[in-house]
Design an enzyme around this catalytic site. Structure first.
Site, mmCIF file in Angstrom:
data_model
loop_
_atom_site.group_PDB
_atom_site.id
_atom_site.type_symbol
_atom_site.label_atom_id
_atom_site.label_comp_id
_atom_site.label_asym_id
_atom_site.label_seq_id
_atom_site.Cartn_x
_atom_site.Cartn_y
_atom_site.Cartn_z
ATOM 1 C CB SER A 170 -8.952 -179.297 50.048
ATOM 2 O OG SER A 170 -7.862 -179.074 49.183
ATOM 3 C CE LYS A 171 -8.456 -187.192 45.653
ATOM 4 N NZ LYS A 171 -7.949 -188.469 46.068
ATOM 5 N NE ARG A 172 -9.552 -177.943 44.169
ATOM 6 C CZ ARG A 172 -10.305 -176.906 44.535
ATOM 7 N NH1 ARG A 172 -9.799 -175.695 44.551
ATOM 8 N NH2 ARG A 172 -11.558 -177.091 44.898
ATOM 9 N N GLY A 181 -3.850 -182.632 47.982
ATOM 10 C CA GLY A 181 -3.279 -183.971 48.159
ATOM 11 C C GLY A 181 -3.542 -184.528 49.541
#
Ligand code: GLU
Length: 485
Positions: A253-255, A257
């Site tokens: 996930s982008k969250r 990183g």
């Protein structure tokens, strides 16, 4: 059979998550494998999440990867507009049709009331479900509320008993108890539809035959089916794709990183390698071969063999695959894409084609390049301990001897080229009657100042030139002598 039509329906979030790109790719492959249409639709009904420049990222990524759409906001098509925020009238009309059929209803509940309901559910450890309070409003009450301008939303009216079955081509038949179905919101108080409603209306109106998306939407699929049925529309074929994991417990996930497509390109991955790798996240080609061009994927892709089980995003494999793509490039193309990385650390006028020859078989990602080659520009600080190599059987003493001997031999080379440099080194091996390593290791070390380097002794000497080579050999010799005393 109807012509296959698939769509990629990204929300403009400002980046292209690897999972989204995989959805786009699979949707493209399913359509193109059957000579069908691939449609781009922008799902921008969540106005709070709107990000400047986000559309460009979507267009640029599709263009760069070659996932060319046949219809979309930028090129038009027979079933536009292809941007949801330009279709709000359509959704409202269809929502009202459902109200007329008793399949949806106005809800005027205040935020406070809904918060209380939610709190109550939390306290009794139940999943929150709207209690259908507004379903019981009389016609007059509804009219009055609308007339008074009280904010409203429109909800789906789901049954509370019985079951709903839906079929996904990857996950099979799934049955849920209707008691679990929340009366989800179709139209929000700002007049915009929710994703849940807009996707059904649009997929129908746009003639989508195969709905391809991430498995996070599986649990909502029964509610979508109820909408299709309420309208009397055919349910499309569902193709839900498995989650992409970064390890056993965490989704990519982008969250956290994790990589978006842009990040991977910035890190020095090649777009074709990334696309190829992404194709394999949840799909296995039949044979041994894993390297596919986009056209090769179109031929080979059989969506029925998409896996249910989560796909693991494996950096090591992606690197390997990228390395394979780098090896396949022509020397000229490689030098061209490597040039910005060369320029980061080298300002001298060196023969970059020679450097490319050394690098191309070794490099897996372009961003590794500066570290491999920075010593060509200037000799780094290094420790004399580098001269001591167990396997090469080198120590201070024999390294001193090698350097002392090779310096005059190099000095006397008139025509500085790789053959003559190699010959000088081999002559010294013969003269000393030692293994190659005893000659090559100290020279390579003195020339590069590194434990590992692109290229061996004579390749480096050839690239940096006679004068610079001699200068570095002298520095090495000095260093060794100081250390030996
Ligand atoms: N707009 C949704 C997303 O970006 C698309 C889901 C779908 O493909 O139906 O996740």
């Amino acid at each position: 059979m109807n012509k296959v039509r698939t769509r990629f329906a990204p929300s403009p979030t400002g980046y292209m998550h690897v999972g989204n790109l995989r959805t786009a790719l699979y949707a493209y492959l399913i359509a193109k494998h059957e000579h069908g249409d691939f449609i781009l639709r922008i799902e921008d009904t969540d106005q709070e999440r709107f990000v400047e420049g986000a559309l460009d990222i979507i267009y640029d990524t599709l263009k760069l990867t070659g996932l060319k759409h046949d219809e979309g906001p930028d090129i038009g098509g027979p079933v536009g507009p292809y941007v949801q925020s330009e279709r709000t009238d359509i959704y409202l009309k269809y929502a009202k049709d459902l109200i007329a059929k008793g399949e949806a209803y106005y809800c005027f509940c205040s935020k406070e009331r809904l918060d209380k309901l939610r709190e109550g559910a939390e306290n009794s450890k139940k999943t929150y479900k709207y209690d259908k309070h507004c379903l019981n409003l009389s016609k007059e009450e509804i009219e009055k509320n609308l007339h008074d301008g009280i904010p409203y939303i429109i909800r789906q009216n789901n049954p509370e008993t019985g079951t709903t079955v839906f079929h996904d081509d990857i996950y099979g038949d799934i049955t849920v108890d209707n008691s679990e179905l929340d009366d989800m919101i179709l139209i929000k108080s700002d007049g915009f539809p929710t994703y849940n409603f807009a996707n059904v209306v649009d997929d129908h109106l746009m003639g989508i035959t195969h709905v391809v998306r991430g498995s996070e939407y599986l649990s909502s699929a029964p509610k979508y089916n109820r909408l299709y049925e309420a309208f009397g529309w055919n349910v499309p074929t569902y193709v839900h794709c498995p989650p992409i994991m970064k390890d056993a417990h965490h989704k990519l996930s982008k969250r956290n990183g994790d990589a978006s497509f842009e990040d991977l390109i910035k890190k020095g991955y090649l777009k074709d390698a990334v696309l190829n790798y992404i194709a394999l996240l949840g799909w296995n080609p039949r044979g041994e071969n894993e390297i596919f061009s986009l056209d090769g994927l179109v031929d080979a892709f059989d969506y029925k063999s998409i896996n249910k089980s989560p796909a693991m995003f494996d950096d090591v494999k992606l690197k390997w695959m990228n390395g394979e793509y780098i090896k396949k490039m022509s020397k000229e193309d490689f030098t061209q894409i490597a040039m910005p990385y060369y320029k980061k650390v080298i300002s001298k006028d060196l023969d970059f084609t020679k450097i490319s020859e050394l690098l191309q078989p070794r490099v897996e990602i372009l961003s590794e390049i500066p570290d491999f080659i920075d010593f060509f520009e200037s000799l780094p600080e290094y420790s004399e301990d580098l001269y001591v190599h167990k396997k090469m059987k080198t120590n201070f003493e024999n390294s001193i001897k090698t350097l002392e001997k090779i310096i005059p031999m190099f000095e006397s080379i008139e025509n500085w080229n790789i053959e003559n440099i190699e010959k000088a080194c081999m002559d010294l091996v013969k003269e000393l009657g030692v293994k190659n390593g005893i000659v090559f290791w100290p020279i390579r070390t003195a020339l590069s100042g590194k434990k590992f380097s692109a290229g061996g002794a004579y390749e480096i000497a050839d690239i940096i030139g006679k004068e610079e080579s001699l200068k570095r050999l002298h520095i090495g010799l000095e260093k060794l002598k100081n250390a030996a005393n």
